[in-house]
Design a protein around this motif. Sequence first.
Motif, PDB file in Angstrom:
ATOM      1  N   ARG A  97      50.581   7.582  44.206  1.00 47.39           N
ATOM      2  CA  ARG A  97      48.933   7.455  43.528  1.00 47.39           C
ATOM      3  C   ARG A  97      48.238   8.874  42.877  1.00 47.39           C
ATOM      4  O   ARG A  97      48.625   9.417  43.671  1.00 47.39           O
ATOM      5  CB  ARG A  97      47.841   6.773  44.106  1.00 47.39           C
ATOM      6  CG  ARG A  97      48.660   5.138  44.871  1.00 47.39           C
ATOM      7  CD  ARG A  97      47.396   4.490  45.520  1.00 47.39           C
ATOM      8  NE  ARG A  97      47.880   3.303  46.114  1.00 47.39           N
ATOM      9  CZ  ARG A  97      48.735   3.220  47.283  1.00 47.39           C
ATOM     10  NH1 ARG A  97      48.648   4.232  47.599  1.00 47.39           N
ATOM     11  NH2 ARG A  97      49.345   1.968  47.560  1.00 47.39           N
ATOM     12  N   GLY A  98      48.416   8.846  42.096  1.00 42.73           N
ATOM     13  CA  GLY A  98      47.716  10.656  41.597  1.00 42.73           C
ATOM     14  C   GLY A  98      46.625  11.009  42.692  1.00 42.73           C
ATOM     15  O   GLY A  98      46.733  12.316  43.060  1.00 42.73           O
ATOM     16  N   ASN A  99      45.435   9.998  42.651  1.00 40.93           N
ATOM     17  CA  ASN A  99      44.270   9.971  44.221  1.00 40.93           C
ATOM     18  C   ASN A  99      44.749  11.095  45.660  1.00 40.93           C
ATOM     19  O   ASN A  99      44.556  11.597  45.890  1.00 40.93           O
ATOM     20  CB  ASN A  99      44.019   9.004  44.236  1.00 40.93           C
ATOM     21  CG  ASN A  99      41.947   8.313  43.344  1.00 40.93           C
ATOM     22  OD1 ASN A  99      41.748   9.963  41.966  1.00 40.93           O
ATOM     23  ND2 ASN A  99      42.107   7.513  42.767  1.00 40.93           N
ATOM     24  N   LEU A 125      45.721  17.513  48.094  1.00 41.08           N
ATOM     25  CA  LEU A 125      45.289  19.137  47.666  1.00 41.08           C
ATOM     26  C   LEU A 125      44.158  19.528  48.446  1.00 41.08           C
ATOM     27  O   LEU A 125      44.071  20.565  48.812  1.00 41.08           O
ATOM     28  CB  LEU A 125      45.228  19.008  46.490  1.00 41.08           C
ATOM     29  CG  LEU A 125      46.656  19.575  45.283  1.00 41.08           C
ATOM     30  CD1 LEU A 125      45.919  18.822  44.022  1.00 41.08           C
ATOM     31  CD2 LEU A 125      46.744  20.793  45.599  1.00 41.08           C
ATOM     32  N   GLU A 126      42.924  18.685  48.504  1.00 46.73           N
ATOM     33  CA  GLU A 126      42.314  19.048  48.760  1.00 46.73           C
ATOM     34  C   GLU A 126      41.835  19.092  49.856  1.00 46.73           C
ATOM     35  O   GLU A 126      40.933  20.109  51.103  1.00 46.73           O
ATOM     36  CB  GLU A 126      40.950  17.546  48.311  1.00 46.73           C
ATOM     37  CG  GLU A 126      40.262  18.104  47.322  1.00 46.73           C
ATOM     38  CD  GLU A 126      38.998  17.077  47.148  1.00 46.73           C
ATOM     39  OE1 GLU A 126      38.133  16.527  48.433  1.00 46.73           O
ATOM     40  OE2 GLU A 126      38.832  16.386  45.438  1.00 46.73           O
ATOM     41  N   THR A 153      45.451  14.248  44.757  1.00 48.20           N
ATOM     42  CA  THR A 153      44.706  15.223  44.912  1.00 48.20           C
ATOM     43  C   THR A 153      43.816  15.597  46.362  1.00 48.20           C
ATOM     44  O   THR A 153      43.508  16.540  46.545  1.00 48.20           O
ATOM     45  CB  THR A 153      43.864  14.732  43.971  1.00 48.20           C
ATOM     46  OG1 THR A 153      44.181  13.873  42.969  1.00 48.20           O
ATOM     47  CG2 THR A 153      42.212  15.656  43.316  1.00 48.20           C
ATOM     48  N   GLN A 154      44.095  14.070  47.094  1.00 51.99           N
ATOM     49  CA  GLN A 154      43.619  14.116  48.659  1.00 51.99           C
ATOM     50  C   GLN A 154      44.583  15.141  49.435  1.00 51.99           C
ATOM     51  O   GLN A 154      43.702  16.109  49.796  1.00 51.99           O
ATOM     52  CB  GLN A 154      43.589  12.743  48.973  1.00 51.99           C
ATOM     53  CG  GLN A 154      43.094  12.719  50.415  1.00 51.99           C
ATOM     54  CD  GLN A 154      43.148  11.724  50.905  1.00 51.99           C
ATOM     55  OE1 GLN A 154      44.345  11.045  50.228  1.00 51.99           O
ATOM     56  NE2 GLN A 154      43.306  11.272  52.451  1.00 51.99           N
ATOM     57  N   MET A 177      49.266   7.560  55.587  1.00 51.33           N
ATOM     58  CA  MET A 177      48.527   8.464  56.173  1.00 51.33           C
ATOM     59  C   MET A 177      49.621   8.826  57.389  1.00 51.33           C
ATOM     60  O   MET A 177      48.852   9.784  58.337  1.00 51.33           O
ATOM     61  CB  MET A 177      47.244   7.323  56.931  1.00 51.33           C
ATOM     62  CG  MET A 177      46.163   6.496  56.812  1.00 51.33           C
ATOM     63  SD  MET A 177      45.754   8.553  56.232  1.00 51.33           S
ATOM     64  CE  MET A 177      45.213   9.158  58.256  1.00 51.33           C
ATOM     65  N   LEU A 237      51.435  22.093  37.728  1.00 56.27           N
ATOM     66  CA  LEU A 237      50.901  21.549  37.325  1.00 56.27           C
ATOM     67  C   LEU A 237      49.350  22.006  36.999  1.00 56.27           C
ATOM     68  O   LEU A 237      48.874  22.218  35.947  1.00 56.27           O
ATOM     69  CB  LEU A 237      50.317  20.283  38.273  1.00 56.27           C
ATOM     70  CG  LEU A 237      51.432  19.223  38.630  1.00 56.27           C
ATOM     71  CD1 LEU A 237      50.883  17.933  39.476  1.00 56.27           C
ATOM     72  CD2 LEU A 237      52.005  18.878  37.034  1.00 56.27           C
ATOM     73  N   LEU A 238      48.880  23.315  37.826  1.00 60.76           N
ATOM     74  CA  LEU A 238      48.220  24.666  37.625  1.00 60.76           C
ATOM     75  C   LEU A 238      48.156  24.976  36.346  1.00 60.76           C
ATOM     76  O   LEU A 238      47.282  25.099  35.161  1.00 60.76           O
ATOM     77  CB  LEU A 238      47.731  24.555  38.895  1.00 60.76           C
ATOM     78  CG  LEU A 238      46.753  24.398  39.854  1.00 60.76           C
ATOM     79  CD1 LEU A 238      47.595  25.571  41.337  1.00 60.76           C
ATOM     80  CD2 LEU A 238      46.036  24.300  39.373  1.00 60.76           C
ATOM     81  N   THR A 296      53.589  11.470  40.224  1.00 65.10           N
ATOM     82  CA  THR A 296      53.317  10.776  40.105  1.00 65.10           C
ATOM     83  C   THR A 296      53.865   9.322  39.912  1.00 65.10           C
ATOM     84  O   THR A 296      54.418   9.312  38.663  1.00 65.10           O
ATOM     85  CB  THR A 296      51.189  10.504  39.686  1.00 65.10           C
ATOM     86  OG1 THR A 296      51.067  11.087  38.279  1.00 65.10           O
ATOM     87  CG2 THR A 296      50.525  11.858  41.029  1.00 65.10           C
TER      88      THR A 296
END
Lengths: 465, 591
Positions: free
Chosen positions: B263-265, B271-272, B268-269, B241, B90-91, B296
């Motif tokens: 979900r996309g977010n 990843l971060e 992202t979470q 979770m 994806l990057l 997603t």
Amino acid sequence: MSLQYMGLSQINGPLIVLEHVDGVSFDEVAEIRLDDGTERIGRVVEMSGDKVVLQVFEGTKGLSLKNTKTSFTGKPLEIPLSKDILGRVFNGSGKPIDNLGYIYPEKFADINGKPLNPVSRIYPRNYIRTGISSIDCLMTLIRGQKLPIFSGSGLSHNKLAVQIVRQAQIADESGQEFAVVFGAMGVKHDVADYFRKSFEESGVLQNVVMFLNLANDPIIERILTPRCALTAAEYLAYEKNMHILVILTDMTSYAEALREFSSSKGEIPGRKGYPGYLYSDLASLYERAGLIKGSTGSVTQIPILTMPNDDITHPVPDLTGYITEGQIVLDRNLDQSGVYPSISVLPSLSRLMKDGIGEGYTRADHSAVANQLFACYAKVQDARSLAAVIGEEELSEIDKKYIAFGVQFEKHFINQGFDENRTIEQTLELGWALLSLMPESELDRIDEKILSEKYNPDAAKRFYE
Amino acid sequence: MQNVVYAINGPVVKVKDTKDFSMLEMVYVGNKKLIGEVIGITEEFTTIQVYETTTGLKAGEPVYNTGSPMCAVLGPGILSNIFDGIERPLLQIEKISDSAFISEGANVSALDEEKEYQTEIKVKVGDHLKGGHIYAECQETDVVRHYCMLSPLLEGDVISVNEDGNYKINDTVCVIKDENGKETELTLCQKWPIRQSRPVSERMLISRPLITGQRVIDTLLPIAKGGTAAIPGGFGTGKTMTQHQFAKWCDADIIVYIGCGERGNEMTQVLEEFSHLIDPKTNRPLTDRTVLIANTSNMPVAAREASIYTGITLAEYYRDMGYHIAIMADSTSRWAEALREISGRLEEMPAEEGFPAYLPSRLSEFYERAGYVETLSHKEGSITIIGAVSPQGSDFSEPVTQNTKRFVRCFWALDKSLAYARHYPAINWTTSYSEYVDDLSDFYTKNAGTDFMECRQAISNILIEENKLMEIVKLIGSDVLPDDQKLVIEIARVIRVGFLQQNAYHKDDTFVPLTKQLLMMKVILHLYSESKRVIAQGNVVNLVIKTGIMEKVIKMKYDIPNDKPEMFDDYIKEITDVLDNIKSDDEWRAK
């Protein structure tokens, strides 16, 4: 391409079939001109050889096999965009209906959008203060989140949405432009009017873009409405760097339109007759929220849906809950006992809240208070169901305390005025005062240190005055 | 003759009158070269599912053969990367499309072809290599050494070897010649069809747990390395979770995290968060041992169906190097729905709830790719699958949950009422089960403590007892119970709040080693036996509660740091002291 195809070979509900068609692409838009001069819009939904199935957005009423001329545009459905769309009203397929003329477009955008690359997203962290205690404290709304309101017919979801819009706007101190995109699918005329009037009263009307597909508008157009709204929202947010709040109501009508369309296409139905791809379809809408790298704008979604028969396991709320980042559930019993907003706290949730609250965002003790309130209120429900069996008199001392806590919690914390805008400080202090109604030993979710600092039975006395 | 698109219906495309395609072959569709896979062949039509959106595709556009099935590229560069469902980075896509949105037809190679790896060659001319033989190794990330193994399909003698040095993934490092005289150049990478499991030398018995640091799992419902588990739960019960907690803390060498239709977010979470979190064992960011597969919910549905297979193929590749892999699949229900969606487009006869009749066989195929094995190169490796299930309407009797239940041996049911009370992890201890308890009891006895299994049973008994008593309490209230039963309820509360509930945001409580878990159990059981003793002497249970000792025990999870086990002795002593004092207090009153 100016090639026109005369007549049709089949009409079935909202679908028409053309044969001997060449060079048409999937998802392309066609213009269908009737003999009386009116024009309708259709979209290619299926192709097989030289046979093409089109979906007519305005419905097929009045169409016959020979009174039409169809021409293909060569493009998927696009809407014109520029900053001038602010303050305008469009129909469900993006045509202006406020008699103010066409938009002078800066660009055209495909309403289907494209999936956001997960690596290009920014994880949302900034909370939006709505001024509503139950939301701010227990299911904090985060900028870039999608947080639906699960409601039922007759509940005050519209009022709540208006209050959120009005107060969120006031609380926004970032200095960035703020706008509302409002998408109505199958709502009644007076509901749309209520929103318009409320936006006007709170002085945001010139910052609202409305896409209206009312209850008597064509059903197929309803499938486009949220897509138009979100395309406009994405444009304003990511290209114009504005904070956008999208309100979509009512998602249940949208899903029903999708079902109608699917069954007319003869697709195999899934649960309750809804098409098997309902999840993917809803996701393609809800996922169009968030923050992206390279832009300071944001898209926050508050879809509203009415649960048929107040059933949260109905496919629409069920699938929605799996996609969105939490939900605000309204409760009929609370509503009937006069509590506004009638938010049912226990099933409500905000998934993004954990990273957007606490030190640096709201206040260090926020998550402790929220957790403890949830835990206590869950016990209130246990105590109430026990009281229903053995009577309140027979309850143990501690259960009686929970019952009392429950009453005060609903009366003072959940309940608040339509014009009441509480700061996060006020909300959290109120939470502490309520928790202080309980004996200290019951507060097992809070760190010893914070508890000794904040626990104050005197503060709780005000509830008995 | 050129094959062309005949019919299009969503992601399903048909080609007419051709015999050029084979089943499950990968194809390129249209002028944009969208990636697709052949899923059905009749004399008249060849049916293709397309992994990208078909908007804009026209009838008459060409369809190209590739001659090979959907393959994953396996080689160094997989770790700490994030892919979509068909292994496109994806990057890389973000870079070439220069936008936050994914455009179709993005043809990028799965792994970085320019990066050089310091490679050691492990074979010499004349060596006879069989499938699985390691011919080269390099350092992939700071914590994972990458072994290049001969593809299980090949065999032959080494006829030329390059020297140690820096190589890119497509550089030849040695050449082998098989008995038919066919020469094959070996590079650092290889391809493997994603729908076929990689062969192993032998499947071994399951005997070691996957330690997650989550008390309710490790103690009550353990999972084995090489095992399978399902986490079903309605929305908001904490499936994601729980999966994140496992991915962060479990003692596998490599984590494959499949975000399948979620979900996309959330991606992202992950990843971060993972790039900031430091693995305590290696002192390196968690991303060094993690592969993310993100498809997603708004990305094309056909690629969602493939993402599960891509994930497990990557896992098998690392298992063959002798690593222990844990796969988190979040969520398998979305994958099943993708099957249903495609099946509907193919107009197949639906079985239960519109799902295709082959749902159970596909599920079992997937879960059977887990296991503890001896690899072809005679190392030990394992794959543990932890699949989240999102039952429709939170109803566990729906087909995906029911069929999953047949193929997994651990069932961690998430409970709505626990989640509402913010009791996390919301794993219901009465409806969940683990079939690995017996397989693992030897390991626990040897490594965690000889009395671990006894303590576990005692704790479990108290919870069962409480469950029975609660039935009564629900009907008539707790006041009527005799004191010894009231005590059971109180102790069960201590277990629930102080032991089973675990705070993922607390620095000590987020991961708890087995030794501390045992000591915590011992303190609770000590509290139980001591209070039982004083109650048997005629004291009421309220006196025990009033001492506050229970609250103290509940909070021990926060108060005792993970590296100070000696503090538990003080607790044991304090419990006895406090409870002895009640007795004297009472006697004093009697006087």
